[in-house]
Design a protein around this motif. Structure first.
Motif, short mmCIF file in Angstrom:
data_model
loop_
_atom_site.label_atom_id
_atom_site.label_comp_id
_atom_site.label_asym_id
_atom_site.label_seq_id
_atom_site.Cartn_x
_atom_site.Cartn_y
_atom_site.Cartn_z
N MET A 12 1.00 -1.71 0.09
CA MET A 12 -0.38 0.05 0.43
C MET A 12 0.97 0.95 0.03
O MET A 12 1.66 1.06 0.67
N PHE A 13 0.86 2.30 -0.97
CA PHE A 13 2.05 3.50 -1.00
C PHE A 13 0.68 4.47 -0.69
O PHE A 13 -0.73 4.41 0.04
N ASN A 14 1.29 5.15 -0.11
CA ASN A 14 0.63 6.49 0.67
C ASN A 14 0.71 7.92 -0.61
O ASN A 14 1.70 8.06 -1.34
N ILE A 15 0.32 8.65 0.11
CA ILE A 15 -0.40 10.54 -1.23
C ILE A 15 1.32 10.33 -0.53
O ILE A 15 2.09 10.67 0.62
N GLY A 16 2.15 10.75 -1.80
CA GLY A 16 3.18 11.50 -1.73
C GLY A 16 4.27 10.21 -1.44
O GLY A 16 5.45 10.64 -2.20
N TYR B 205 5.70 3.04 -12.51
CA TYR B 205 4.45 2.37 -13.40
C TYR B 205 5.02 2.02 -14.32
O TYR B 205 5.46 2.78 -15.70
N PRO B 206 5.63 0.92 -14.86
CA PRO B 206 5.69 0.03 -16.08
C PRO B 206 5.01 0.60 -17.13
O PRO B 206 3.81 0.95 -17.16
N MET B 207 5.92 0.89 -18.39
CA MET B 207 5.06 1.58 -19.10
C MET B 207 4.89 2.78 -19.45
O MET B 207 4.55 3.47 -20.07
N HIS B 208 5.11 3.54 -18.33
CA HIS B 208 5.18 4.75 -17.95
C HIS B 208 5.68 6.09 -17.18
O HIS B 208 5.87 6.36 -17.50
N GLY B 209 6.79 4.76 -16.77
CA GLY B 209 7.69 5.98 -15.27
C GLY B 209 7.14 6.25 -14.56
O GLY B 209 6.07 5.51 -14.00
N ALA B 210 8.31 6.75 -13.75
CA ALA B 210 8.08 7.33 -12.69
C ALA B 210 7.26 8.18 -12.04
O ALA B 210 7.39 9.30 -13.12
N GLY B 211 6.51 8.37 -10.59
CA GLY B 211 5.64 9.26 -10.81
C GLY B 211 5.92 9.45 -8.86
O GLY B 211 6.06 8.80 -8.16
N VAL B 212 4.20 10.32 -8.71
CA VAL B 212 4.18 10.20 -7.18
C VAL B 212 2.55 10.24 -7.24
O VAL B 212 1.55 10.84 -7.89
N VAL B 213 2.58 9.51 -5.59
CA VAL B 213 0.91 9.55 -5.53
C VAL B 213 0.31 10.53 -5.27
O VAL B 213 1.00 11.04 -4.17
N TYR C 245 -8.36 3.37 -5.86
CA TYR C 245 -7.35 4.38 -7.48
C TYR C 245 -6.30 4.40 -6.34
O TYR C 245 -6.55 5.61 -5.61
N TYR C 246 -4.99 4.95 -6.31
CA TYR C 246 -4.60 5.97 -6.78
C TYR C 246 -4.54 6.35 -8.29
O TYR C 246 -4.30 6.21 -9.37
N HIS C 247 -4.16 8.20 -7.04
CA HIS C 247 -4.27 9.09 -8.22
C HIS C 247 -2.74 9.47 -8.63
O HIS C 247 -1.77 9.52 -7.97
N VAL C 248 -1.88 9.28 -9.78
CA VAL C 248 0.05 9.44 -10.09
C VAL C 248 -0.05 10.33 -10.71
O VAL C 248 -0.65 9.80 -12.33
N SER C 249 0.76 10.86 -10.39
CA SER C 249 1.08 12.57 -11.78
C SER C 249 2.19 12.03 -11.98
O SER C 249 3.33 11.63 -11.75
N LEU C 250 2.93 11.76 -13.12
CA LEU C 250 3.50 11.48 -14.00
C LEU C 250 4.16 12.40 -14.46
O LEU C 250 4.00 12.93 -16.43
N MET D 240 -4.83 6.81 -13.07
CA MET D 240 -5.17 6.38 -12.16
C MET D 240 -4.98 4.81 -11.67
O MET D 240 -4.87 3.74 -13.04
N VAL D 241 -4.29 4.07 -10.68
CA VAL D 241 -4.61 2.53 -10.84
C VAL D 241 -4.81 2.71 -9.45
O VAL D 241 -4.87 2.62 -8.58
N PRO D 242 -5.95 1.31 -9.93
CA PRO D 242 -6.65 0.31 -9.28
C PRO D 242 -5.83 -0.11 -8.11
O PRO D 242 -4.62 -0.74 -7.91
N VAL D 243 -5.77 0.10 -7.12
CA VAL D 243 -4.78 -0.04 -5.35
C VAL D 243 -5.21 -1.36 -5.83
O VAL D 243 -3.77 -2.47 -5.25
N ASP D 244 -5.97 -2.81 -5.56
CA ASP D 244 -5.69 -3.94 -5.38
C ASP D 244 -4.99 -4.88 -6.87
O ASP D 244 -4.63 -6.10 -6.36
N ASN D 245 -5.21 -3.68 -7.98
CA ASN D 245 -4.27 -4.33 -9.08
C ASN D 245 -3.09 -3.52 -9.32
O ASN D 245 -1.98 -3.99 -10.57
N SER D 246 -2.32 -2.77 -7.98
CA SER D 246 -1.51 -1.97 -8.73
C SER D 246 0.40 -3.64 -8.37
O SER D 246 1.05 -3.05 -9.29
N ASP D 247 -0.03 -4.22 -7.50
CA ASP D 247 0.76 -5.96 -7.29
C ASP D 247 1.22 -6.46 -9.17
O ASP D 247 2.00 -6.76 -9.61
#
Length: 157
Positions: A1-5, A10-18, A33-38, A46-53
């Motif tokens: 589980m990730f937290n805000i900040g 994120y594969p195929m998209h790069g790194a970002g911040v929740v 859902y995680y909202h991720v700014s790339l 938006m990445v489903p928390v349950d499917n993030s792994d």
């Protein structure tokens, strides 16, 4: 589980911040859902928390791991297929793993191939995507600017 900040890759998209964790109702089910700014690609996903792994979302590397990535960039090139289609598929699969060292290997191999013989349009696009993934993680992990990350990658290949 990730937290805000948290900074994530994120594969195929790069790194970002929740930036947010949101609950939404989808088909009658409440999903988080995680909202991720790339920032590199100026995208917001938006990445489903349950499917993030399952999709390969992971924490970014730490600053100390950057040298390992630079070592991969400086290593010998991998032997690649002469068939461009097979080569493209193999490189795409490596990017899908989300492993920063695999991504660095793809960047190294394609940059060196391009220096010898110009890449096809598809492989140039793949190289651009791979560099974006790699450099976006270096930016967040090392506190670098995009130009610094690009110079670091180019100077180590």
């Amino acid at each position: 589980m990730f937290n805000i900040g948290d900074s994530i890759a994120y594969p195929m998209h790069g790194a970002g911040v929740v930036t947010e964790i949101e609950e939404k109702e989808v088909l009658g089910e409440i999903c988080r859902y995680y909202h991720v700014s790339l920032p590199y690609s100026k995208m917001h996903v938006m990445v489903p928390v349950d499917n993030s792994d399952k999709v390969g979302v992971r924490a970014i590397i730490c600053k100390e791991d950057i040298q390992g990535v630079l070592n991969v960039l400086g290593d010998e090139s991998d032997k690649m297929s002469n068939n461009w289609n097979r080569r493209y598929r193999e490189n795409t699969e490596k990017l899908r793993t989300g492993d920063i060292y695999e991504v660095a290997g793809v960047v190294r191999n394609l940059v060196r191939s391009d220096r010898i013989k110009k890449l096809s349009t598809g492989e140039k696009k793949l190289l651009g995507n791979a560099k974006q993934i790699l450099e976006s993680e270096l930016v967040l992990a090392g506190g670098l600017s995009l130009d610094e990350a690009d110079s670091l990658v180019e100077s180590n290949i």
